[in-house]
Design a protein around this motif. Structure first.
Motif, mmCIF file in Angstrom:
data_model
loop_
_atom_site.group_PDB
_atom_site.id
_atom_site.type_symbol
_atom_site.label_atom_id
_atom_site.label_comp_id
_atom_site.label_asym_id
_atom_site.label_seq_id
_atom_site.Cartn_x
_atom_site.Cartn_y
_atom_site.Cartn_z
ATOM 1 N N LYS A 18 0.828 -1.207 0.000
ATOM 2 C CA LYS A 18 0.000 0.000 0.000
ATOM 3 C C LYS A 18 0.865 1.262 0.000
ATOM 4 O O LYS A 18 0.591 2.214 -0.742
ATOM 5 N N ASP A 19 1.915 1.272 0.812
ATOM 6 C CA ASP A 19 2.820 2.425 0.850
ATOM 7 C C ASP A 19 3.550 2.609 -0.477
ATOM 8 O O ASP A 19 3.688 3.728 -0.967
ATOM 9 N N ILE A 20 4.006 1.508 -1.040
ATOM 10 C CA ILE A 20 4.722 1.558 -2.317
ATOM 11 C C ILE A 20 3.786 2.052 -3.417
ATOM 12 O O ILE A 20 4.152 2.912 -4.228
ATOM 13 N N GLY A 25 1.866 5.919 -7.374
ATOM 14 C CA GLY A 25 0.615 6.281 -8.017
ATOM 15 C C GLY A 25 -0.060 5.097 -8.691
ATOM 16 O O GLY A 25 -0.719 5.243 -9.712
ATOM 17 N N LYS A 26 0.104 3.915 -8.102
ATOM 18 C CA LYS A 26 -0.474 2.678 -8.640
ATOM 19 C C LYS A 26 -1.409 2.062 -7.610
ATOM 20 O O LYS A 26 -1.443 2.463 -6.463
ATOM 21 N N ASP A 27 -2.141 1.044 -8.047
ATOM 22 C CA ASP A 27 -3.006 0.295 -7.152
ATOM 23 C C ASP A 27 -2.162 -0.729 -6.388
ATOM 24 O O ASP A 27 -1.252 -1.325 -6.982
ATOM 25 N N PRO A 28 -2.422 -0.959 -5.111
ATOM 26 C CA PRO A 28 -1.658 -1.954 -4.355
ATOM 27 C C PRO A 28 -1.707 -3.349 -4.980
ATOM 28 O O PRO A 28 -0.723 -4.094 -4.908
ATOM 29 N N GLU A 34 2.996 -7.552 -9.536
ATOM 30 C CA GLU A 34 4.336 -7.343 -10.090
ATOM 31 C C GLU A 34 5.372 -8.120 -9.269
ATOM 32 O O GLU A 34 6.252 -8.766 -9.814
ATOM 33 N N VAL A 35 5.245 -8.057 -7.960
ATOM 34 C CA VAL A 35 6.164 -8.788 -7.085
ATOM 35 C C VAL A 35 6.002 -10.289 -7.294
ATOM 36 O O VAL A 35 6.985 -11.021 -7.438
ATOM 37 N N LYS A 36 4.763 -10.759 -7.322
ATOM 38 C CA LYS A 36 4.499 -12.188 -7.491
ATOM 39 C C LYS A 36 5.072 -12.709 -8.813
ATOM 40 O O LYS A 36 5.638 -13.795 -8.863
ATOM 41 N N ASN A 37 4.920 -11.940 -9.871
ATOM 42 C CA ASN A 37 5.362 -12.377 -11.191
ATOM 43 C C ASN A 37 6.875 -12.322 -11.384
ATOM 44 O O ASN A 37 7.406 -12.966 -12.284
#
Length: 46
Positions: A18-20, A25-28, A34-37
């Motif tokens: 959420k902070d990132i 300016g993106k959705d959590p 992105e991290v998972k992939n």
């Protein structure tokens, strides 16, 4: 690619998705996907 580097650094600093997302300016959910992939696990030898 620049966003991925920022995500990597923020995760190392223990920031939440959420902070990132707020900073980029993106959705959590987008950050989580992105991290998972692109996650790479390393063996530590333990």
């Amino acid at each position: 690619m620049e966003d991925r580097i920022i995500i990597e650094h923020k995760l190392k600093d223990r920031k939440s998705f959420k902070d990132i997302a707020r900073e980029l300016g993106k959705d959590p959910t987008t950050i989580a996907k992105e991290v998972k992939n692109h996650i790479q696990l390393r063996n530590t030898g333990c």
